[in-house]
Design a protein around this motif. Structure first.
Motif, PDB file in Angstrom:
ATOM      1  N   THR B  44       0.934  -1.228  -0.050  1.00 50.34           N
ATOM      2  CA  THR B  44      -0.075   0.090   0.040  1.00 50.34           C
ATOM      3  C   THR B  44       0.883   1.271   0.109  1.00 50.34           C
ATOM      4  OG1 THR B  44      -1.775  -1.198   1.155  1.00 50.34           O
ATOM      5  CG2 THR B  44      -1.643   1.154   1.420  1.00 50.34           C
ATOM      6  N   GLN B  82      -7.324   0.984  -0.160  1.00 48.61           N
ATOM      7  CA  GLN B  82      -7.346  -0.321   0.541  1.00 48.61           C
ATOM      8  C   GLN B  82      -8.747  -0.298   1.338  1.00 48.61           C
ATOM      9  OE1 GLN B  82      -3.994  -2.033   2.258  1.00 48.61           O
ATOM     10  NE2 GLN B  82      -5.057  -3.688   2.968  1.00 48.61           N
ATOM     11  N   ASP B 158      -5.721  -0.957  -5.047  1.00 47.60           N
ATOM     12  CA  ASP B 158      -5.396  -1.681  -3.796  1.00 47.60           C
ATOM     13  C   ASP B 158      -6.312  -2.619  -3.539  1.00 47.60           C
ATOM     14  OD1 ASP B 158      -3.573  -2.151  -1.733  1.00 47.60           O
ATOM     15  OD2 ASP B 158      -3.544  -0.040  -1.147  1.00 47.60           O
ATOM     16  N   GLU B 159      -6.026  -3.720  -3.655  1.00 41.19           N
ATOM     17  CA  GLU B 159      -7.003  -5.033  -3.223  1.00 41.19           C
ATOM     18  C   GLU B 159      -8.435  -4.650  -3.567  1.00 41.19           C
ATOM     19  OE1 GLU B 159      -6.497  -6.581   0.610  1.00 41.19           O
ATOM     20  OE2 GLU B 159      -4.215  -6.081   0.755  1.00 41.19           O
TER      21      GLU B 159
HETATM   22 MG   LIG Z   1      -2.305  -2.731   1.906  1.00 37.65          MG
END
Ligand SMILES: [Mg+2]
Ligand SMILES: Nc1ncnc2c1ncn2[C@@H]1O[C@H](COP(=O)(O)OP(=O)(O)OP(=O)(O)O)[C@@H](O)[C@H]1O
Lengths: 354, 239
Positions: B44, B82, B158-159
């Motif tokens: 991240t 995220q 991010d994810e």
């Molecule tokens: Mg992360």
């Protein structure tokens, strides 16, 4: 353009939040009304017991709004006062008299003492001058004549500090709500998310100032109109000046609220600023006499925005000063706002380096 | 082909703790890059530096030829954080409209993009609900839609598929592949799901702040003598 989008969003969020709206618009009116009722309540006439009182004295006392009760042969003064719930007991012996005061409420006691003293002084003077009735009448009127620079004999305590209250409520609610607004933007992560968009720091600060500024402006107008037309607070000067002062007060509160929110991590921490930032300002906003404070405390007062706001508001509302008379106060308030706004730009640097 | 993103000897610490150590690699235009690595590895942090939300202590990051951080270039980056950062009192549509109006889009384009993004993440019928009434997966999808809103050249996610059901996950990945193939977009995805990593053109493996391997999924499997990416991940951890 981006600023406008941000302003729209801020206003939309607040419109959705009915409680915040109520806090902003209804709470100040409620408290002002309450204070008006509390301070303008009818004064209860003091009850004075009297022993051996002459008719004339009793007559004068009654004219001075004192409830007079006659007692004979009082042996234990305190006991009689407590038993009959008297605020004072006057024992007359010839031309001398002893006044015993209950003094459970100093204001009532002082007031009663003053009135009794006046009556006795007047009698003493009248007895010295052995003159005919007409002269006597003239003299009675001439002994004490009161004139007022500001207000009149109808002035109530609430009148003298209500101007400052109006400014205080504008300051308090705008401070709290704008501070929490930006705080929410931080704690929900949306402020950080905004940094992944091409928005500039200055645009964020401007949007917050304008968005909450609009609300503060509406709030100010509602409070001022309510105070003047519903509560009938004295307004000698121009209502436009009152609104102008309060809008500037709102700007200071806004920029300070937004700034301090960057030192808080939760709404509760924002509330913790109230005793630190808001309450001290009340002491310096004219309810208490600043001239009577220790020197260093007087210097301290000069760093309180509300000190200038209260001075300007009292000037316009109570003393009827014009805009040029209070302009210095306004410049200082604007300087406060400018400093806070610049600090805001630096505080946001934590999020965006550009 | 020009590198779309160039990460040059980047290091980053928070306080005394070093988070990223001397990361150096290029990301080519029109490819999907997967960042994998254990929790806390620094994925991240690296992604945020590419977007320009964090500044490297050492080294530099160039995106489309511009040194980051850079405000105008953010028009070309779609970022999905995220953790969802949404305005809960507003509806999904209001969220999309707000973010769309932060970018240079004319009104017609803006409406079309909002419609497209909502359609893509299957939120069209829920657009007028307040976000506070959304489920976790719906919020995730709205965040993804926001990342796509201005039709950026580079997508940094991010994810993106955490909390999204397999069916929708499949369709989102198909759309990402389509964006890459048809529109030539450069996409970075961080993920803990090896099936998704398998779909990337290149994988960068990050461990304890260092880039330990970059390559196509096939290259990595060969390098670690493993049958699948799960084993690659585990083998890398044992070294
Ligand atoms: Mg992360
Ligand atoms: N703002 C910050 N201040 C201090 N430390 C931070 C900060 N942000 C991240 N870290 C630390 O940096 C390290 C890497 O965090 P990062 O979020 O990049 O990991 P990650 O690879 O994304 O993990 P995950 O897979 O769990 O999302 C962690 O040890 C974290 O504690």
């Amino acid at each position: 353009m981006r600023t406008i989008a941000l302003i729209k969003r801020i206003l939309l969020q607040i419109l959705r939040d009915k409680r915040t709206l109520a806090l902003l618009f209804i709470a100040p009116l409620l408290i002002l009304t309450l204070m008006d009722l509390v301070f303008n309540g009818k004064t209860v006439n003091p009850v004075l017991g009297i022993e051996n009182g002459k008719k004339q004295i009793i007559q004068s006392l009654k004219e001075a709004d004192i409830v007079v009760k006659n007692y004979e042969g009082v042996s234990n003064t305190d006991e009689v006062m407590l038993k009959y719930d008297l605020d004072g007991l006057l024992e007359v012996k010839g031309e001398k008299a002893t006044l015993t005061l209950l003094n459970d409420n100093p204001t009532v006691a002082k007031n009663l003492e003053m009135k009794v003293r006046q009556i006795f002084n007047k009698r003493a003077q009248l007895q010295l001058l052995d003159t005919n009735n007409i002269q006597r009448k003239q003299l009675q009127d001439a002994i004490i004549q009161t004139k007022y620079v500001y207000g009149s004999s109808d002035t109530e305590l609430f009148d003298t500090f209500s101007p400052m209250l109006v400014g205080f409520f504008v300051f308090f609610f705008v401070f709290l709500i704008s501070g929490i607004g930006l705080l929410n933007e931080r704690t929900t992560g949306t402020l950080e998310r905004l940094m992944a968009t091409p928005i500039k720091r200055g645009e964020i600060v401007a949007a917050y100032l304008i968005g909450y500024g609009l609300l503060a402006f509406l709030q100010t107008i509602v409070i001022v109109l309510f105070a003047i037309y519903v509560l009938d607070i004295v307004l000698v000067g121009s209502i436009w000046n009152v609104i102008l002062i309060n809008v500037i007060v709102a700007l200071v509160a806004l920029s300070l609220g937004i700034l301090l929110s960057s030192f808080a991590n939760s709404e509760f921490q924002m509330v913790q600023f109230i005793p630190l930032v808001i309450v001290p300002q009340i002491f310096f906003s004219g309810i208490f006499s600043i001239e009577g404070m220790v020197d260093w405390l007087q210097v301290f007062a000069k760093f309180m925005p509300l000190y200038y706001a209260a001075d300007a508001l009292k000037g316009v509302m109570y003393k009827g000063l014009s805009l040029s008379d209070i302009s210095q106060n306004l410049y200082i308030l604007l300087a406060f706002a400018a400093v806070f706004i610049v600090c805001n730009l630096f505080a946001l640097k934590k999020y965006r380096k550009l | 082909m020009n590198p779309s993103i160039s990460i040059q000897n980047v290091s980053k610490s928070f306080g005394k703790k070093t988070i990223l150590k001397d990361i150096h690699f290029d990301i080519q235009e029109g490819n999907i890059y997967g960042f994998i690595g254990p929790s806390g590895a620094g994925k991240t942090t690296l992604v945020k530096m590419i977007v320009g939300m964090e500044v490297p202590d050492q080294g530099a990051i160039y995106l489309l030829g511009e040194k980051m951080p850079n405000l105008p270039i953010l028009q070309e980056i779609g970022y999905m954080a995220q953790s969802d950062a949404l305005y809960n009192q507003l509806t999904g549509k209001e969220n999309l409209t707000f973010f769309a109006s932060l970018y240079k889009l004319n009104k017609g384009e803006r409406l079309r993009r909002i419609e497209y993004a909502a359609e893509l993440v299957n939120l069209t019928s829920d657009l007028n609900k307040k976000v506070s009434a959304y489920s976790g997966g719906m919020k995730r999808r709205l965040s993804l839609a926001i990342a796509l809103i201005q039709n950026p050249k580079v997508l940094i996610l991010d994810e993106p598929t955490v909390g999204i059901d397999p069916e929708l996950r499949e369709s989102i990945w198909n759309e990402l592949l389509r964006l890459k193939n048809e529109d030539g977009k450069t996409i970075i995805v961080t993920t803990h799901v090896m099936d998704e990593a398998e779909k990337c053109d290149y994988i960068s493996m990050i461990r304890e702040g260092s880039l330990i391997a970059t390559g196509t999924p096939e290259q990595l499997k060969k390098q670690y003598a493993a049958d699948n990416l799960n084993d690659v991940f585990l083998a890398a951890g044992r070294m």
